[in-house]
Design a protein around this motif. Structure first.
Motif, PDB file in Angstrom:
ATOM      1  N   ASN A   1       0.826  -1.209   0.000  1.00  0.00           N
ATOM      2  CA  ASN A   1       0.000   0.000   0.000  1.00  0.00           C
ATOM      3  C   ASN A   1       0.864   1.264   0.000  1.00  0.00           C
ATOM      4  OD1 ASN A   1      -2.371   1.401  -0.059  1.00  0.00           O
ATOM      5  ND2 ASN A   1      -2.929   1.034   2.066  1.00  0.00           N
ATOM      6  N   TYR A   2       1.941   1.243  -0.761  1.00  0.00           N
ATOM      7  CA  TYR A   2       2.871   2.381  -0.810  1.00  0.00           C
ATOM      8  C   TYR A   2       2.611   3.308  -1.995  1.00  0.00           C
ATOM      9  CZ  TYR A   2       4.993  -1.074  -3.907  1.00  0.00           C
ATOM     10  OH  TYR A   2       5.191  -2.007  -4.880  1.00  0.00           O
ATOM     11  N   GLU A   3       1.722   2.910  -2.886  1.00  0.00           N
ATOM     12  CA  GLU A   3       1.517   3.673  -4.121  1.00  0.00           C
ATOM     13  C   GLU A   3       1.152   5.136  -3.860  1.00  0.00           C
ATOM     14  OE1 GLU A   3       0.145   0.720  -3.437  1.00  0.00           O
ATOM     15  OE2 GLU A   3       1.034  -0.623  -4.933  1.00  0.00           O
ATOM     16  N   SER A   4       0.321   5.380  -2.862  1.00  0.00           N
ATOM     17  CA  SER A   4      -0.098   6.756  -2.588  1.00  0.00           C
ATOM     18  C   SER A   4       1.001   7.594  -1.942  1.00  0.00           C
ATOM     19  CB  SER A   4      -1.357   6.762  -1.713  1.00  0.00           C
ATOM     20  OG  SER A   4      -1.155   6.024  -0.539  1.00  0.00           O
ATOM     21  N   PHE A   5       2.125   6.969  -1.591  1.00  0.00           N
ATOM     22  CA  PHE A   5       3.259   7.672  -0.993  1.00  0.00           C
ATOM     23  C   PHE A   5       4.281   8.109  -2.047  1.00  0.00           C
ATOM     24  CE2 PHE A   5       1.435   5.179   2.356  1.00  0.00           C
ATOM     25  CZ  PHE A   5       1.624   5.902   3.512  1.00  0.00           C
TER      26      PHE A   5
ATOM     27  N   GLU B   1      -0.787  17.479  -3.202  1.00  0.00           N
ATOM     28  CA  GLU B   1      -1.942  16.620  -3.472  1.00  0.00           C
ATOM     29  C   GLU B   1      -2.099  15.497  -2.451  1.00  0.00           C
ATOM     30  OE1 GLU B   1      -1.320  15.231  -7.446  1.00  0.00           O
ATOM     31  OE2 GLU B   1      -1.118  17.267  -8.234  1.00  0.00           O
ATOM     32  N   LYS B   2      -1.153  15.363  -1.551  1.00  0.00           N
ATOM     33  CA  LYS B   2      -1.170  14.266  -0.588  1.00  0.00           C
ATOM     34  C   LYS B   2      -2.062  14.590   0.603  1.00  0.00           C
ATOM     35  CE  LYS B   2       1.678  11.892  -3.024  1.00  0.00           C
ATOM     36  NZ  LYS B   2       1.199  10.735  -3.766  1.00  0.00           N
ATOM     37  N   ASN B   3      -2.739  13.561   1.113  1.00  0.00           N
ATOM     38  CA  ASN B   3      -3.563  13.693   2.301  1.00  0.00           C
ATOM     39  C   ASN B   3      -2.755  13.169   3.485  1.00  0.00           C
ATOM     40  OD1 ASN B   3      -5.365  13.070   4.450  1.00  0.00           O
ATOM     41  ND2 ASN B   3      -7.080  13.094   3.037  1.00  0.00           N
TER      42      ASN B   3
ATOM     43  N   GLU C   1      -4.448  10.660   5.979  1.00  0.00           N
ATOM     44  CA  GLU C   1      -4.678   9.352   5.365  1.00  0.00           C
ATOM     45  C   GLU C   1      -3.374   8.547   5.275  1.00  0.00           C
ATOM     46  OE1 GLU C   1      -5.673   8.420   0.881  1.00  0.00           O
ATOM     47  OE2 GLU C   1      -7.431   9.252   1.912  1.00  0.00           O
ATOM     48  N   LEU C   2      -2.313   9.205   4.847  1.00  0.00           N
ATOM     49  CA  LEU C   2      -1.019   8.529   4.731  1.00  0.00           C
ATOM     50  C   LEU C   2      -0.470   8.132   6.100  1.00  0.00           C
ATOM     51  CD1 LEU C   2       0.645  10.664   1.915  1.00  0.00           C
ATOM     52  CD2 LEU C   2      -0.508   8.450   1.707  1.00  0.00           C
TER      53      LEU C   2
ATOM     54  N   ASP D   1       3.892  17.478  -6.181  1.00  0.00           N
ATOM     55  CA  ASP D   1       2.961  16.386  -5.884  1.00  0.00           C
ATOM     56  C   ASP D   1       2.619  16.315  -4.401  1.00  0.00           C
ATOM     57  OD1 ASP D   1       3.178  15.746  -8.567  1.00  0.00           O
ATOM     58  OD2 ASP D   1       4.523  14.053  -8.240  1.00  0.00           O
TER      59      ASP D   1
END
Length: 135
Positions: free
Chosen positions: A85-89, A99-101, A104-105, A96
Motif C-alpha cells: 500500500n505504498y503507491e499513494s506515498f 496533493e497528498k492527504n 490518510e497517509l 505532488d
C-alpha cells in the motif's frame, strides 16, 4: 525545504544546482523529525538494484509520525520490501506533495507499516538475547 543528510553528500547536492537549507544532526531526544509532516525518501542508483532493507530514516519517520514520501525511482526497492500500500506515498515532483492527504497517509503508516516494524524489532531483539545467552 529542509534537507537532512550526511555532511559529505552535501557538496554533491550543491553541484546539482540545489542549495537547500541543511538541517544539522537530528536530536532524537527532542524528536526533531516529528517537527516535519513529510520526509522524502531518496536513494542512490546502487540501492535501486541491491536491496537489503529500507534506510534508517524510513523507520525513524514512522516512529516520529512523519509521513514518508518516496521518489518514483524507489519503486523497485518498495516492491522488494515487506510494506504494501505504498503507491499513494510516491511522488514524481515536489509539487505532488500538495496533493497528498497527510492524515490518510499517516494512518496507513501507523496501521499497516508500524505493526510490521514492531514485529520485526521484537524478532531481532529475541535473536540478540538468544545469542548473548549462549555466549
Amino acid at each position: 525545504m529542509v534537507v537532512s543528510m550526511i555532511a559529505r553528500n552535501r557538496k554533491r547536492v550543491r553541484m546539482l544546482g540545489c542549495n537547500p537549507a541543511f538541517l544539522e544532526k537530528l536530536d532524537w531526544n527532542s524528536s526533531d523529525l516529528s517537527k516535519f509532516k513529510y520526509s522524502l525518501y531518496l536513494e542512490d542508483d546502487f540501492t535501486h538494484d541491491n536491496y537489503n532493507h529500507l534506510g534508517d530514516r524510513f523507520y525513524e519517520a514512522v516512529y516520529s509520525n512523519t509521513v514518508n514520501l518516496f521518489d518514483n525511482s524507489c519503486l523497485k526497492t518498495l516492491k522488494k520490501s515487506k510494506y504494501n500500500n505504498y503507491e499513494s506515498f510516491m511522488i514524481e515532483e515536489l509539487k505532488d506533495i500538495k496533493e497528498k492527504n497527510f492524515d490518510e497517509l499517516l494512518q496507513i503508516q501507523n496501521e499497516e507499516w508500524k505493526p510490521i516494524i514492531l514485529k520485526e524489532k521484537k524478532t531481532e531483539e529475541e535473536k540478540l538475547i538468544n545469542i548473548f545467552n549462549n555466549l
